[in-house]
Design a protein around this motif. Structure first.
Motif, PDB file in Angstrom:
ATOM      1  N   GLY A  62       0.844  -1.191   0.000  1.00 29.14           N
ATOM      2  CA  GLY A  62       0.000   0.000   0.000  1.00 29.14           C
ATOM      3  C   GLY A  62       0.875   1.236   0.000  1.00 29.14           C
ATOM      4  N   MET A  63       0.250   2.368  -0.232  1.00 28.61           N
ATOM      5  CA  MET A  63       1.012   3.605  -0.291  1.00 28.61           C
ATOM      6  C   MET A  63       0.180   4.755   0.264  1.00 28.61           C
ATOM      7  SD  MET A  63       2.713   5.438  -3.640  1.00 28.61           S
ATOM      8  CE  MET A  63       3.540   3.923  -4.096  1.00 28.61           C
ATOM      9  N   GLY A  64       0.786   5.515   1.152  1.00 31.79           N
ATOM     10  CA  GLY A  64       0.168   6.731   1.655  1.00 31.79           C
ATOM     11  C   GLY A  64       0.946   7.935   1.168  1.00 31.79           C
ATOM     12  N   LEU A  65       0.248   8.968   0.750  1.00 29.38           N
ATOM     13  CA  LEU A  65       0.890  10.178   0.239  1.00 29.38           C
ATOM     14  C   LEU A  65       0.572  11.359   1.143  1.00 29.38           C
ATOM     15  CD1 LEU A  65      -0.022   9.845  -3.561  1.00 29.38           C
ATOM     16  CD2 LEU A  65       2.049   9.050  -2.409  1.00 29.38           C
ATOM     17  N   LEU A  66       1.614  12.046   1.572  1.00 31.46           N
ATOM     18  CA  LEU A  66       1.449  13.294   2.318  1.00 31.46           C
ATOM     19  C   LEU A  66       1.855  14.422   1.371  1.00 31.46           C
ATOM     20  CD1 LEU A  66       0.876  14.148   5.394  1.00 31.46           C
ATOM     21  CD2 LEU A  66       3.324  14.618   5.455  1.00 31.46           C
ATOM     22  N   ILE A  67       0.916  15.287   1.029  1.00 28.25           N
ATOM     23  CA  ILE A  67       1.182  16.385   0.104  1.00 28.25           C
ATOM     24  C   ILE A  67       0.810  17.694   0.791  1.00 28.25           C
ATOM     25  CG2 ILE A  67       0.634  17.392  -2.144  1.00 28.25           C
ATOM     26  CD1 ILE A  67       0.013  14.610  -3.159  1.00 28.25           C
ATOM     27  N   GLY A  68       1.790  18.592   0.900  1.00 32.40           N
ATOM     28  CA  GLY A  68       1.538  19.850   1.581  1.00 32.40           C
ATOM     29  C   GLY A  68       1.183  19.667   3.045  1.00 32.40           C
ATOM     30  N   GLY A  69       1.689  18.593   3.658  1.00 31.14           N
ATOM     31  CA  GLY A  69       1.436  18.354   5.074  1.00 31.14           C
ATOM     32  C   GLY A  69       0.132  17.658   5.378  1.00 31.14           C
ATOM     33  N   ARG A  70      -0.617  17.252   4.328  1.00 30.10           N
ATOM     34  CA  ARG A  70      -1.906  16.587   4.538  1.00 30.10           C
ATOM     35  C   ARG A  70      -1.962  15.273   3.779  1.00 30.10           C
ATOM     36  NH1 ARG A  70      -6.043  19.699   6.586  1.00 30.10           N
ATOM     37  NH2 ARG A  70      -5.580  21.920   6.897  1.00 30.10           N
ATOM     38  N   PRO A  71      -2.569  14.230   4.365  1.00 33.64           N
ATOM     39  CA  PRO A  71      -2.747  12.983   3.625  1.00 33.64           C
ATOM     40  C   PRO A  71      -3.607  13.215   2.387  1.00 33.64           C
ATOM     41  CG  PRO A  71      -3.091  12.618   5.966  1.00 33.64           C
ATOM     42  CD  PRO A  71      -3.013  14.113   5.767  1.00 33.64           C
ATOM     43  N   HIS A  72      -3.154  12.689   1.267  1.00 32.77           N
ATOM     44  CA  HIS A  72      -3.845  12.886  -0.011  1.00 32.77           C
ATOM     45  C   HIS A  72      -4.945  11.840  -0.171  1.00 32.77           C
ATOM     46  CE1 HIS A  72      -4.453  14.070  -4.118  1.00 32.77           C
ATOM     47  NE2 HIS A  72      -4.150  12.863  -4.569  1.00 32.77           N
ATOM     48  N   ARG A  73      -6.164  12.292  -0.474  1.00 30.83           N
ATOM     49  CA  ARG A  73      -7.301  11.384  -0.620  1.00 30.83           C
ATOM     50  C   ARG A  73      -7.523  10.955  -2.065  1.00 30.83           C
ATOM     51  NH1 ARG A  73     -10.739  10.547   3.237  1.00 30.83           N
ATOM     52  NH2 ARG A  73     -12.450  10.202   1.808  1.00 30.83           N
ATOM     53  N   GLY A  74      -7.305  11.854  -3.011  1.00 33.03           N
ATOM     54  CA  GLY A  74      -7.557  11.525  -4.405  1.00 33.03           C
ATOM     55  C   GLY A  74      -8.983  11.852  -4.819  1.00 33.03           C
ATOM     56  N   ALA A  75      -9.218  11.871  -6.142  1.00 34.13           N
ATOM     57  CA  ALA A  75     -10.529  12.260  -6.675  1.00 34.13           C
ATOM     58  C   ALA A  75     -11.638  11.312  -6.238  1.00 34.13           C
ATOM     59  CB  ALA A  75     -10.465  12.316  -8.204  1.00 34.13           C
ATOM     60  N   HIS A  76     -11.325  10.033  -6.062  1.00 39.48           N
ATOM     61  CA  HIS A  76     -12.329   9.044  -5.674  1.00 39.48           C
ATOM     62  C   HIS A  76     -12.035   8.451  -4.301  1.00 39.48           C
ATOM     63  CE1 HIS A  76     -12.283   9.165 -10.130  1.00 39.48           C
ATOM     64  NE2 HIS A  76     -13.596   9.116  -9.982  1.00 39.48           N
ATOM     65  N   ALA A  77     -11.252   9.180  -3.495  1.00 37.51           N
ATOM     66  CA  ALA A  77     -10.866   8.714  -2.153  1.00 37.51           C
ATOM     67  C   ALA A  77     -10.147   7.379  -2.215  1.00 37.51           C
ATOM     68  CB  ALA A  77     -12.094   8.615  -1.236  1.00 37.51           C
ATOM     69  N   ALA A  78      -9.503   7.087  -3.348  1.00 34.25           N
ATOM     70  CA  ALA A  78      -8.840   5.787  -3.537  1.00 34.25           C
ATOM     71  C   ALA A  78      -7.335   5.866  -3.333  1.00 34.25           C
ATOM     72  CB  ALA A  78      -9.141   5.246  -4.930  1.00 34.25           C
ATOM     73  N   SER A  79      -6.811   7.039  -2.989  1.00 36.01           N
ATOM     74  CA  SER A  79      -5.374   7.152  -2.751  1.00 36.01           C
ATOM     75  C   SER A  79      -4.970   6.232  -1.604  1.00 36.01           C
ATOM     76  CB  SER A  79      -5.017   8.599  -2.402  1.00 36.01           C
ATOM     77  OG  SER A  79      -3.666   8.709  -2.060  1.00 36.01           O
ATOM     78  N   GLY A  80      -3.905   5.459  -1.819  1.00 42.07           N
ATOM     79  CA  GLY A  80      -3.445   4.521  -0.810  1.00 42.07           C
ATOM     80  C   GLY A  80      -3.684   3.077  -1.187  1.00 42.07           C
ATOM     81  N   GLU A  81      -4.614   2.843  -2.110  1.00 41.93           N
ATOM     82  CA  GLU A  81      -4.903   1.477  -2.532  1.00 41.93           C
ATOM     83  C   GLU A  81      -4.241   1.206  -3.871  1.00 41.93           C
ATOM     84  OE1 GLU A  81      -6.662  -0.995  -0.733  1.00 41.93           O
ATOM     85  OE2 GLU A  81      -6.136   0.529   0.734  1.00 41.93           O
ATOM     86  N   ILE A  82      -3.157   0.442  -3.855  1.00 39.87           N
ATOM     87  CA  ILE A  82      -2.459   0.129  -5.099  1.00 39.87           C
ATOM     88  C   ILE A  82      -3.206  -0.931  -5.884  1.00 39.87           C
ATOM     89  CG2 ILE A  82      -0.324  -0.878  -6.021  1.00 39.87           C
ATOM     90  CD1 ILE A  82       1.200   0.531  -3.868  1.00 39.87           C
ATOM     91  N   GLY A  83      -3.911  -1.815  -5.187  1.00 38.70           N
ATOM     92  CA  GLY A  83      -4.668  -2.858  -5.863  1.00 38.70           C
ATOM     93  C   GLY A  83      -4.000  -4.207  -5.729  1.00 38.70           C
ATOM     94  N   ALA A  84      -4.588  -5.197  -6.368  1.00 35.52           N
ATOM     95  CA  ALA A  84      -4.100  -6.569  -6.260  1.00 35.52           C
ATOM     96  C   ALA A  84      -3.311  -6.962  -7.494  1.00 35.52           C
ATOM     97  CB  ALA A  84      -5.268  -7.530  -6.055  1.00 35.52           C
ATOM     98  N   GLN A  85      -2.536  -8.043  -7.353  1.00 32.24           N
ATOM     99  CA  GLN A  85      -1.819  -8.634  -8.462  1.00 32.24           C
ATOM    100  C   GLN A  85      -2.369 -10.041  -8.686  1.00 32.24           C
ATOM    101  OE1 GLN A  85       1.075  -7.370 -10.340  1.00 32.24           O
ATOM    102  NE2 GLN A  85       0.084  -5.531  -9.601  1.00 32.24           N
ATOM    103  N   PRO A  86      -2.349 -10.547  -9.913  1.00 33.57           N
ATOM    104  CA  PRO A  86      -2.821 -11.916 -10.147  1.00 33.57           C
ATOM    105  C   PRO A  86      -2.097 -12.909  -9.245  1.00 33.57           C
ATOM    106  CG  PRO A  86      -2.439 -10.770 -12.228  1.00 33.57           C
ATOM    107  CD  PRO A  86      -1.919  -9.878 -11.146  1.00 33.57           C
ATOM    108  N   TYR A  87      -2.865 -13.765  -8.573  1.00 32.24           N
ATOM    109  CA  TYR A  87      -2.323 -14.785  -7.685  1.00 32.24           C
ATOM    110  C   TYR A  87      -1.505 -14.177  -6.540  1.00 32.24           C
ATOM    111  CZ  TYR A  87      -3.376 -17.164 -12.046  1.00 32.24           C
ATOM    112  OH  TYR A  87      -4.004 -17.590 -13.194  1.00 32.24           O
ATOM    113  N   ASN A  88      -1.761 -12.892  -6.268  1.00 31.26           N
ATOM    114  CA  ASN A  88      -1.052 -12.195  -5.184  1.00 31.26           C
ATOM    115  C   ASN A  88       0.462 -12.268  -5.371  1.00 31.26           C
ATOM    116  OD1 ASN A  88      -1.080 -10.624  -2.847  1.00 31.26           O
ATOM    117  ND2 ASN A  88      -0.814 -12.396  -1.513  1.00 31.26           N
ATOM    118  N   ASN A  89       0.898 -12.243  -6.617  1.00 31.16           N
ATOM    119  CA  ASN A  89       2.318 -12.407  -6.939  1.00 31.16           C
ATOM    120  C   ASN A  89       2.927 -11.063  -7.301  1.00 31.16           C
ATOM    121  OD1 ASN A  89       4.793 -13.490  -7.582  1.00 31.16           O
ATOM    122  ND2 ASN A  89       4.182 -14.154  -9.613  1.00 31.16           N
TER     123      ASN A  89
END
Length: 381
Positions: free
Chosen positions: A228-255
């Motif tokens: 996962g990834m958290g972004l601090l921009i300008g001293g504040r946690p970044h949420r993103g346009a769809h509040a999806a910042s921080g979720e990189i997602g899955a990989q096939p077979y968790n590989n």
């Protein structure tokens, strides 16, 4: 005339509340202050400050300090007061793939109680919610605080979390996608509940009490069974346009590609032992520390793989710092240098690279800070 009198009375009451909030805020920031100092900072008369402070003492929000050595030699000492952080408490909860964590702190963020309970990815959502509520009640009881008296409950969870505390999508926890987590927990807990994505809370914790204190632009990389990834921009946690910042997602077979070398190494050493990506990394790290050169090479390639994935974020974001967190942060001495080397080679402005020292409590600490920020708005404004 009656309406005018009522309005003046209402205005006076509002002014008193505003002055009281201002003095309480000043007292908290100053830690210890005299009546004259409080009156001057709040821009009120000393008698007004004295009345307000006496009320705050009576209500438990402030307390008078004792005399310091030498006070009597200087004549009558000025009355000094301090903020009582124990006047209220907040509760932070972290909901991860394998554990639930709860932490009770006072209003200064001093940890009073820390508890944990097991969590299972396939546990039905209702059972998990009940387990969270039970853990919160146990932590509050151990802290000697009635759950109904907790100022705010901050909750961090894996998954995309919108502004209303709903889990829009979760790739980790069964039954979590589409769940109104804030609403469900509010029905189970007699205190205000706020929900946020765990990676945004992790970077908030690093900014509060971790390696990123005093920094404004930071990337937090979470390592473990997922990335996962958290972004601090300008001293504040970044949420993103769809509040999806921080979720990189899955990989096939968790590989995850970054883990390929440690997984290959672990399989070569013990072919009959099935390990997850995190377990493979921990196995290779332990053997690298014991002097196994092949394990050391696998761990180095793991670090370089993580760095390669970060470069496309580091170059356009231009952060001051990259924090390696999660379960592999304890291997920071093995991971940091290979990451730094790759950044030096491919980044226009290589950021500082550090390993988190907050360990597995990072998300829960972020939930505490999230709750404290909301409590501050309620108490001091």
């Amino acid at each position: 005339m009656e309406v005018a009198v009522r309005q003046q009375s209402g205005d006076a009451s509002l002014l008193r509340r505003l002055n009281s909030a201002a003095i309480l805020r000043i007292l908290r920031e100053a830690q210890v202050a005299t009546l004259s100092e409080l009156a001057r900072a709040a821009r009120v008369s000393r008698p007004t400050a004295e009345v307000i402070v006496d009320e705050l003492v009576a209500e438990g929000w402030a307390e008078e300090c004792g005399e310091e050595p030498g006070d009597r030699q200087r004549g009558r000492p000025a009355r000094r007061f301090r903020f009582r952080a124990a006047a209220a408490h907040v509760l932070g909860i972290g909901i991860g793939g394998s554990r639930l964590r709860a932490m009770v702190t006072d209003l200064n963020g001093t940890i009073v109680v820390s508890r944990r309970a097991p969590n299972h990815r396939e546990m039905p959502a209702g059972e998990r919610l009940d387990a969270v509520a039970a853990l919160a009640a146990e932590a509050a009881a151990e802290a000697g605080v009635a759950l109904a008296d907790v100022a705010v409950v901050g909750v961090g969870t894996t998954g995309t979390v919108d502004g209303a505390g709903r889990v829009v999508k979760s790739m980790v926890l069964s039954g979590w996608t589409g769940l109104d987590l804030q609403g469900e927990l509010s029905r189970r807990l007699p205190a205000p509940v706020l929900v946020e994505n765990d990676m945004r809370l992790a970077v908030l914790a690093e900014h509060w009490r971790g390696a990123a204190r005093g920094r404004h632009d930071v990337i937090y990389l979470f390592t473990g069974d997922r990335i996962g990834m958290g972004l601090l921009i300008g001293g504040r946690p970044h949420r993103g346009a769809h509040a999806a910042s921080g979720e990189i997602g899955a990989q096939p077979y968790n590989n995850w590609t970054a883990y390929r070398h440690v997984m290959d190494y672990a399989m070569a050493v013990e072919p009959g032992e099935l390990r997850s990506s995190r377990q493979s990394a921990e196995f290779a790290i332990a053997r690298a520390r014991a002097g196994d050169e092949k394990a050391g090479h696998a761990v180095r390639e793991l670090a370089r793989g993580l760095a390669a994935g970060l470069i496309t974020v580091v170059n356009p974001l231009d952060p001051e710092m990259v924090v390696i967190g999660g379960s592999l942060s304890s291997a920071g001495d093995l991971l940091v240098e290979p990451v730094r080397e790759l950044f030096e080679e491919f980044c226009a402005y290589p950021p500082e690279v550090v390993a988190s020292e907050l360990g597995s409590e990072c998300i829960t600490l972020g939930a505490v800070r999230f709750a404290l920020d909301h409590a501050d708005r309620l108490l001091f404004t």
